[in-house]
Design an enzyme around this catalytic site. Structure first.
Site, short mmCIF file in Angstrom:
data_model
loop_
_atom_site.label_atom_id
_atom_site.label_comp_id
_atom_site.label_asym_id
_atom_site.label_seq_id
_atom_site.Cartn_x
_atom_site.Cartn_y
_atom_site.Cartn_z
N HIS A 190 -4.00 4.31 -57.14
CA HIS A 190 -3.45 5.55 -56.49
C HIS A 190 -3.64 5.44 -55.03
O HIS A 190 -2.96 5.76 -54.20
CB HIS A 190 -4.17 6.58 -57.17
N GLU A 239 0.76 -1.84 -67.20
CA GLU A 239 0.10 -0.81 -68.10
C GLU A 239 -0.36 -1.41 -69.41
O GLU A 239 -1.27 -0.89 -70.20
CB GLU A 239 1.05 0.47 -68.54
N ARG A 289 8.14 29.60 -73.42
CA ARG A 289 6.85 29.35 -73.81
C ARG A 289 6.84 27.95 -74.86
O ARG A 289 5.84 28.04 -75.73
CB ARG A 289 5.96 30.57 -74.27
N ASN A 333 -7.39 5.33 -67.01
CA ASN A 333 -7.13 5.41 -65.55
C ASN A 333 -7.75 3.93 -65.16
O ASN A 333 -7.82 3.77 -63.89
CB ASN A 333 -8.03 6.57 -65.16
N GLU A 387 -7.36 15.31 -72.57
CA GLU A 387 -7.97 14.59 -71.34
C GLU A 387 -9.45 15.17 -71.00
O GLU A 387 -9.48 15.69 -70.00
CB GLU A 387 -7.08 14.82 -70.28
N LYS A 413 -2.58 3.25 -76.91
CA LYS A 413 -2.66 4.36 -76.21
C LYS A 413 -2.75 5.56 -77.19
O LYS A 413 -3.20 6.51 -77.05
CB LYS A 413 -1.48 4.61 -75.52
N HIS A 416 4.36 1.46 -58.90
CA HIS A 416 3.03 1.99 -59.49
C HIS A 416 2.33 0.48 -60.44
O HIS A 416 1.06 0.59 -60.21
CB HIS A 416 3.42 2.93 -60.47
N ARG A 441 -9.98 9.75 -72.50
CA ARG A 441 -8.90 9.47 -72.07
C ARG A 441 -8.81 8.96 -70.82
O ARG A 441 -8.17 8.40 -70.23
CB ARG A 441 -7.94 10.67 -72.16
N HIS A 456 -6.61 2.36 -62.07
CA HIS A 456 -5.89 3.68 -61.24
C HIS A 456 -6.31 4.33 -59.97
O HIS A 456 -5.96 4.71 -59.19
CB HIS A 456 -5.43 4.62 -61.97
N LYS A 481 1.61 14.60 -72.14
CA LYS A 481 1.47 15.12 -70.98
C LYS A 481 2.71 15.16 -70.42
O LYS A 481 3.65 14.23 -70.30
CB LYS A 481 0.46 14.26 -70.12
#
Ligand SMILES: NC(=O)c1ccc[n+]([C@@H]2O[C@H](COP(=O)([O-])OP(=O)(O)OC[C@H]3O[C@@H](n4cnc5c(N)ncnc54)[C@H](O)[C@@H]3O)[C@@H](O)[C@H]2O)c1
Ligand SMILES: [Zn+2]
Length: 381
Positions: free
Chosen positions: A260, A193, A129, A253, A245, A235, A272, A249, A256, A151
């Site tokens: 995507h 990015e 955990r 994107n 998020e 960032k 990407h 945040r 994106h 993340k």
């Protein structure tokens, strides 16, 4: 050659001051990792996790350096690329770590690109955990994006990054010198990015990226180190305000939604960053068509992308219908509707009247934007 001083950014993740961490950008920091880890993340031993490429280039040397400094350390190697960022890889890695008795008194060190960071981070988040975690990103994309913000996760057959956890690292140590071995395509992917960071928050960062494009494309030089620092700062500021998020945040994107969709339609053959570059131009055109984005924004964005050898239009004809359908399956869509991050102007995102961060656009507007990517072939991209 250390051609830039060490600089660090402190990220405080509210509401817990205990979750605050530093991002250190320092040429040569890999060489002083033993001292840095002993000071900032002391532990009985260190599990260093890398893909096979990075293990060969840096992993073995890092572990030997830790051992020479009297620290207990072991290298764990996983497969290369996003195809290896799976539940199966996580499961195999977790078993290896448990067999090696990596527990709460150990530290997991993700040394590599975003795949290693996400996989190592998810293993650290789930093992007993939560085992403390350090990020040592080695790709440009991981330095300016994936390693910052906590993340972690893996891909599933249902989509990318759908199983994961938030785990803030104890420390992020960035050595820009390792970019000398990064393939040019990977450098460009990371640069996209960085363009995104400038586009949403800081027009001067965009200008700097255009001016210092050669350093970015070659992967070395003091100018690149400064640009990495500036991108990390952008960032970090966004994720510190929205660590889980739940709102702001979303601005990360930008580009994106269409990006995507392009990745999906090209079976992930389009890198990407290239997909995001095209997606940013599409979003700028869409914003202009909807009178939300200042006219000329898409053109200026294209110029910056061109300087970095990044594309502004898809490499092959794709139908707007297929793209709209693919964009509709983007997991960032709220309540099943496709939403877009739009710019007010370069360096500033637009906010809708409801105070959110994304806009729902009519298919007509999106079609216009997609047609503008390739004016010669309206309807086809
Ligand atoms: N957690 C987040 O917030 C976040 C954000 C963005 C992206 N990501 C994830 O990051 C991943 C993409 O990251 P990536 O582009 O770094 O991919 P990657 O980890 O696959 O690295 C790209 C390639 O570069 C190689 N490499 C890395 N560093 C190198 C170096 N210094 N020299 C030579 N080769 C090197 C790797 O072996 C790999 O072949 C995706 O899985 C994406 O989902 C996560
Ligand atoms: Zn991205």
């Amino acid at each position: 050659m250390n051609d830039a001083p060490s600089t660090s950014i402190h990220i405080a993740v509210p509401p817990s001051p205990a979750a605050a961490y530093d991002v250190i950008v320092e040429p040569g920091v890999l060489e002083r990792l033993p001292a840095l880890l002993a000071e900032r993340a002391p532990a009985a031993s260190y599990a260093v996790i890398s893909d096979a490429n990075v293990a060969r280039l840096y992993g073995t040397a890092v572990v030997e350096r830790l051992q020479s400094a009297g620290l207990s350390a072991r290298l764990f190697i996983h497969g290369v690329g996003d195809a290896a960022k799976t539940i199966e890889s996580w499961s195999a890695l977790a078993d290896e770590l448990l067999a090696a008795r990596v527990g709460r008194d150990r530290r997991v060190v993700g040394l590599g690109g975003g795949v290693s960071g996400d996989l190592a981070g998810f293993a650290a988040a789930t093992l007993q955990r939560g085992v403390a975690f350090v990020q040592v990103p080695t790709s440009l994309l991981a330095m300016v994006d994936a390693s910052i913000g906590g993340k972690t996760g893996v891909n599933t057959k249902h989509g990318k990054n759908l199983v994961g956890a938030f785990l803030q690292p104890r420390l992020v140590a960035i050595d820009p010198q390792v970019l000398r071995t990064l393939p040019e395509q990977e450098l460009r992917s990371g640069a996209a990015e960085m363009v995104k960071h400038g586009a949403i928050r800081d027009v001067r960062h965009l200008e700097q990226l255009r001016d210092d494009a050669a350093a970015v494309r070659q992967g070395h030089g003091a100018a690149l180190h400064q640009l990495i620092l500036a991108s990390v700062a952008i960032k970090a500021a966004v994720v510190a305000r929205d660590p889980l998020e739940s709102g702001e945040r979303a601005v990360l994107n930008f580009g994106h939604t269409v990006g995507h969709a392009l990745e999906l339609l090209t079976d992930y053959r389009l890198p990407h960053g290239y997909a995001v570059a095209i997606g940013m131009v599409a979003a700028a055109h869409a914003g202009e068509a909807a009178s939300i984005t200042e006219p000329g924004t898409a053109r200026a964005l294209r110029e910056t992308l061109a300087a970095l050898a990044l594309p502004s239009s898809p490499p092959m004809p794709l139908s707007a219908d297929a793209l709209l359908a693919a964009a509709g399956t983007d997991k960032k869509g709220r309540r099943g509707r496709t939403r877009y991050v739009l710019l007010r102007r370069l360096g500033e995102v637009a906010q809708p009247p409801d105070g959110g961060w994304t806009f729902e656009l009519s298919d007509d507007i999106v079609r216009q934007a997609l047609a503008a990517l390739r004016p010669a072939a309206a309807g086809q991209l």
